[in-house]
Design a protein around this motif. Structure first.
Motif: not given
Length: 579
Positions: A31-36, A512-516, A552-555, A565-572
């Motif tokens: 899981a992502a634990t922070g923004l960066h 990378a924001l925590p999902n909720f 999630s796997g957000l891209h 700028m690309g946003g790559v989900d750190p969870r995958r």
């Protein structure tokens, strides 16, 4: 506060809302634990963001060869079907949003699977009152819908592609014949799956002779898949939907000893991808465009923002209990309507205009108590609604999303799926068959009322895939986003858009924001993140809180001063690259 902005064809949708090197980089954090948690990737001219570095490389290759976003998307998806087979592939379906820069046009392509002609409303019922359990229905041929991916890709390419069709298949064919390095995520999912080894072809491919699963770092060759792609490259999608490949699919669907399917050759031959009118609406200075039914994603997302537009979301802190409460309440209202009304509108009258009407959304927004949760929301009664029974069909999170922008400013936001991890667990000619028919409601009616998302012959099951394009007030491209995640997709995409458009984070930070969020049940918080500390306070506000994985796997990508700028989900295991 609300204003008319854009049109969905016949009706106004009006609302306003205040290699080894590659293998070394593969990650699968819990899981992502922070923004960066990932370094943002910026490219000046063109960018590909997808779920595997090998697929991203294929897309970038097409862009550098003069291809556009459609060409790159095809190459990326064909590689994803090889290296990430648990999530998507030619045995499944897809939704694609396309932005054409030359005329600022937004197009929506529907490659969703269909129920076979022999499907019946009670096909997932054991008797009059008892539905099958989920995996009773999934494993075998009964759950397999007619695949739509290749027909959709072919349609989009015929209308907009630049490179020859056959060129787009080259990276995946080469990689399938040469072999690819198994990622940690693929190994982990194979190792823990309880059903994959039960089907002979899948067992031979994903497991060693002694029954142990393929290992991370091992090279996996798939010549059967390469052969299928070679035929489709040379002959077009008809090679998949007729002849030997189609017969192999039908035979496999029918061969399960206890759970055979109902697909026939005619179902495949007659499948058609569809071009649909997109759903678009304004939010602040932006325009969001998404998929119409049979996806519920576009309607639900626009409802969420239409409701939130009556509150100062921008003034809330991303990690605050107030933000989680307000956004979750808006989501449960949208999901209450989704579960009641959303389905394939070629078969069911979906009251889209009523669901997105400003006055209706204002009334729904007024139901939110800023101090206490409503618990479970009740569906509203929008204009044009027909009384139905709510549907709680499961939609599990094995899907893949890609976002691409080319040097001309054309863009693709595309989400593809075979539904559950490894779909029906049935493999044929090197690819897995979907289990998308379990996205239908197993029960055709409840309490004397029909379920909108019930099984019907040739119908497309409801989806939550939410590929989304972001435009500015002049209809210029600003960004694109989407995600895997089953029905949670809608909330994942909403969170990210709020992060970018309200909280002014960059795309990587927002992803990378925590999902909720809430799907009109518990308020869900991503485990291993700072949001877990809000549980007690939320419970005091009446929330039934559930903490768990939110993979999630957000891209996505956003326009920045010096490019994209690309946003790559750190969870995958995804990546971003371009030039």
């Amino acid at each position: 506060m609300f204003e008319n902005y854009l049109i969905r064809l016949c009706c106004v949708v009006a609302f306003s809302w205040a290699s080894s090197a590659v293998a070394d980089r593969l990650e699968a954090p819990e899981a992502a634990t922070g923004l960066h948690t990932r370094t943002a990737v910026v490219r000046q001219h063109a960018l590909v963001v997808a779920a595997n570095p090998l697929a991203v490389a294929a897309g970038v290759e097409m862009l550098k060869r003069g291809g556009n976003a459609i060409d790159a998307a095809i190459a990326v998806e064909l590689v994803l079907g090889l290296v990430e087979p648990q999530s998507s592939g030619i045995g499944g379906g897809s939704f694609m949003m396309y932005y054409q820069h030359s005329d600022k046009q937004v197009l929506a392509y529907d490659g969703r699977e269909t129920a076979p002609a022999a499907a019946t409303a009670d096909m997932f019922m054991l008797d009059e009152d008892q539905p099958m359990s989920f995996y009773q229905a999934v494993v075998g041929g009964r759950s397999v819908g007619v695949p739509g991916l290749l027909r959709m890709l072919e349609l989009a390419h015929q209308q907009h592609g630049r490179l020859p069709w056959r060129i787009l298949f080259t990276p995946a064919i080469k990689l399938a014949n040469k072999g690819f390095i198994v990622s940690p995520r693929l190994h982990s999912l194979v190792a823990k799956d309880a059903y994959l080894s039960l089907q002979p072809a899948a067992r031979t491919y994903f497991y060693h002779a002694d029954g142990t699963p393929i290992a991370a770092g091992e090279r996996l060759v798939n010549r059967a898949y390469a052969n299928v792609l070679l035929r489709v490259a040379n002959e077009g999608a008809k090679a998949f939907y007729t002849g030997k490949i189609a017969q192999d699919i039908v035979t496999t669907v029918h061969m399960h000893p206890t759970n055979p399917g109902r697909m026939h050759m005619g179902d495949l031959a007659q499948y058609q991808a569809k071009s649909r009118a997109p759903l678009c609406g304004s939010y602040h200075a932006y325009v969001l465009c998404g998929m119409p039914p049979p996806s519920s994603g576009g309607v639900a997302l626009l409802q969420i923002f239409g409701i939130l537009g009556h509150y100062d979301v921008a003034g809330l802190q991303p990690d605050s209990v107030q933000a989680v409460h307000l956004i979750s309440e808006a989501e449960r209202l949208a999901f209450a309507d989704r579960n009641m009304y959303l389905a394939d509108d070629d078969f069911v009258a979906v009251p889209i205009a009523g669901l997105l009407d400003p006055a209706y959304l204002r009334q729904r927004a007024s139901l939110i108590d800023t101090e206490f949760s409503m618990g479970v929301a009740t569906a509203g009664v929008p204009a044009g609604a027909v009384s139905m029974s709510k549907d709680n069909a499961l939609e599990l999170p094995s899907t893949s999303h890609l976002s691409i922008v080319d040097k001309w400013g054309n863009a693709v936001s595309m989400t593809s799926s075979i539904e559950d991890a490894f779909g029906s667990r049935h493999m044929v000619d090197g690819f897995l068959l979907n289990n998308e028919l379990t996205d239908f409601s197993f029960m055709p009616d409840q309490n004397g009322k029909l379920v909108a998302n019930r099984v019907q012959a040739n119908k497309r099951p409801r989806s939550s895939m939410t590929p989304t394009l972001i435009l500015d007030g002049q209809h210029e491209l600003v960004g694109a986003i989407g995600s895997p995640g089953g029905s949670s997709i809608i909330n994942y995409v909403a969170k990210t858009l709020i992060g970018v458009l309200d909280w002014h984070l960059d795309m990587q930070q927002a992803v990378a924001l925590p999902n909720f969020g809430s799907r009109n049940g518990p308020t869900e918080l991503e485990s291993g993140t700072g949001l877990v500390s809000l549980q007690s306070e939320l419970e005091m506000m009446g929330h039934d809180v559930k903490v768990g994985e939110a993979n999630s796997g957000l891209h996505g990508f956003m326009r920045v001063q010096n490019g994209w700028m690309g946003g790559v989900d750190p969870r995958r295991e995804g990546s971003a690259d371009g030039y």
